[in-house]
Design a protein around this motif. Sequence first.
Motif, mmCIF file in Angstrom:
data_model
loop_
_atom_site.group_PDB
_atom_site.id
_atom_site.type_symbol
_atom_site.label_atom_id
_atom_site.label_comp_id
_atom_site.label_asym_id
_atom_site.label_seq_id
_atom_site.Cartn_x
_atom_site.Cartn_y
_atom_site.Cartn_z
ATOM 1 N N PRO A 109 0.799 -1.237 0.000
ATOM 2 C CA PRO A 109 0.000 0.000 0.000
ATOM 3 C C PRO A 109 0.831 1.287 0.000
ATOM 4 O O PRO A 109 0.379 2.314 -0.487
ATOM 5 C CB PRO A 109 -0.833 -0.099 1.276
ATOM 6 N N LYS A 110 2.047 1.236 0.513
ATOM 7 C CA LYS A 110 2.888 2.437 0.554
ATOM 8 C C LYS A 110 3.820 2.561 -0.652
ATOM 9 O O LYS A 110 4.612 3.486 -0.728
ATOM 10 C CB LYS A 110 3.715 2.449 1.836
ATOM 11 N N HIS A 111 3.723 1.620 -1.586
ATOM 12 C CA HIS A 111 4.572 1.648 -2.783
ATOM 13 C C HIS A 111 3.719 2.023 -3.988
ATOM 14 O O HIS A 111 2.964 1.221 -4.509
ATOM 15 C CB HIS A 111 5.227 0.281 -3.005
ATOM 16 N N ASN A 112 3.833 3.249 -4.416
ATOM 17 C CA ASN A 112 3.097 3.724 -5.585
ATOM 18 C C ASN A 112 4.014 3.668 -6.800
ATOM 19 O O ASN A 112 5.029 4.349 -6.833
ATOM 20 C CB ASN A 112 2.614 5.159 -5.370
ATOM 21 N N ILE A 113 3.652 2.846 -7.757
ATOM 22 C CA ILE A 113 4.415 2.778 -8.998
ATOM 23 C C ILE A 113 3.787 3.762 -9.971
ATOM 24 O O ILE A 113 2.582 3.733 -10.206
ATOM 25 C CB ILE A 113 4.406 1.353 -9.576
ATOM 26 N N ASN A 114 4.608 4.615 -10.531
ATOM 27 C CA ASN A 114 4.114 5.609 -11.467
ATOM 28 C C ASN A 114 3.813 4.943 -12.811
ATOM 29 O O ASN A 114 4.678 4.279 -13.396
ATOM 30 C CB ASN A 114 5.142 6.723 -11.639
ATOM 31 N N LYS A 115 2.602 5.127 -13.278
ATOM 32 C CA LYS A 115 2.138 4.515 -14.521
ATOM 33 C C LYS A 115 3.041 4.865 -15.708
ATOM 34 O O LYS A 115 3.241 4.048 -16.596
ATOM 35 C CB LYS A 115 0.702 4.967 -14.785
ATOM 36 N N LYS A 116 3.618 6.059 -15.728
ATOM 37 C CA LYS A 116 4.427 6.460 -16.878
ATOM 38 C C LYS A 116 5.666 5.570 -17.041
ATOM 39 O O LYS A 116 6.111 5.339 -18.153
ATOM 40 C CB LYS A 116 4.814 7.932 -16.810
ATOM 41 N N TYR A 117 6.189 5.020 -15.937
ATOM 42 C CA TYR A 117 7.348 4.133 -16.046
ATOM 43 C C TYR A 117 6.944 2.777 -16.614
ATOM 44 O O TYR A 117 7.677 2.182 -17.409
ATOM 45 C CB TYR A 117 8.049 3.978 -14.694
ATOM 46 N N LEU A 118 5.770 2.295 -16.226
ATOM 47 C CA LEU A 118 5.270 1.053 -16.808
ATOM 48 C C LEU A 118 4.942 1.232 -18.286
ATOM 49 O O LEU A 118 5.172 0.330 -19.093
ATOM 50 C CB LEU A 118 4.047 0.554 -16.035
ATOM 51 N N ASP A 119 4.406 2.386 -18.660
ATOM 52 C CA ASP A 119 4.147 2.687 -20.075
ATOM 53 C C ASP A 119 5.454 2.700 -20.867
ATOM 54 O O ASP A 119 5.532 2.160 -21.971
ATOM 55 C CB ASP A 119 3.460 4.050 -20.232
ATOM 56 N N TYR A 120 6.472 3.328 -20.312
ATOM 57 C CA TYR A 120 7.778 3.397 -20.968
ATOM 58 C C TYR A 120 8.351 1.987 -21.172
ATOM 59 O O TYR A 120 8.812 1.637 -22.251
ATOM 60 C CB TYR A 120 8.744 4.251 -20.139
ATOM 61 N N TYR A 121 8.277 1.177 -20.107
ATOM 62 C CA TYR A 121 8.792 -0.192 -20.201
ATOM 63 C C TYR A 121 8.009 -0.992 -21.249
ATOM 64 O O TYR A 121 8.599 -1.782 -21.995
ATOM 65 C CB TYR A 121 8.710 -0.904 -18.842
ATOM 66 N N TYR A 122 6.707 -0.805 -21.323
ATOM 67 C CA TYR A 122 5.893 -1.532 -22.298
ATOM 68 C C TYR A 122 6.356 -1.226 -23.724
ATOM 69 O O TYR A 122 6.419 -2.120 -24.564
ATOM 70 C CB TYR A 122 4.411 -1.191 -22.121
ATOM 71 N N GLN A 123 6.698 0.013 -23.995
ATOM 72 C CA GLN A 123 7.224 0.362 -25.326
ATOM 73 C C GLN A 123 8.545 -0.364 -25.589
ATOM 74 O O GLN A 123 8.788 -0.834 -26.705
ATOM 75 C CB GLN A 123 7.385 1.879 -25.461
#
Length: 103
Positions: A79-93
């Motif tokens: 719950p205290k670890h927020n992963i920023n969506k933009k990094y997952l989007d970058y990795y997906y590319q």
Amino acid sequence: YDYKCQVCNILLTTSSIPIIKTTHIQPFGKPHNGPDILDNLLCLCPNHYYQFQNYGFYINPDNLKIFHLKNYKKLNLHPKHNINKKYLDYYYQLFLKNNYGKN
């Protein structure tokens, strides 16, 4: 994560220490310039670390579902670890480029 992998939730240990690897989602340094911050990090066992580093799977930014790994459905997230969506989007590319040659 108590030294457990965010993908398989397994704790690996030697006789004296736990084994866990952290990895940047958007790779650190040039040419990717991912930041060295908590919301750009994952805690993974060595197997999933190397699979992630070599684009063997990706994590959907919207729901954290794991794709291209059998038997694993969703990333474990504290719950205290927020992963920023933009990094997952970058990795997906990067995943698409490295697996299918798509930019």
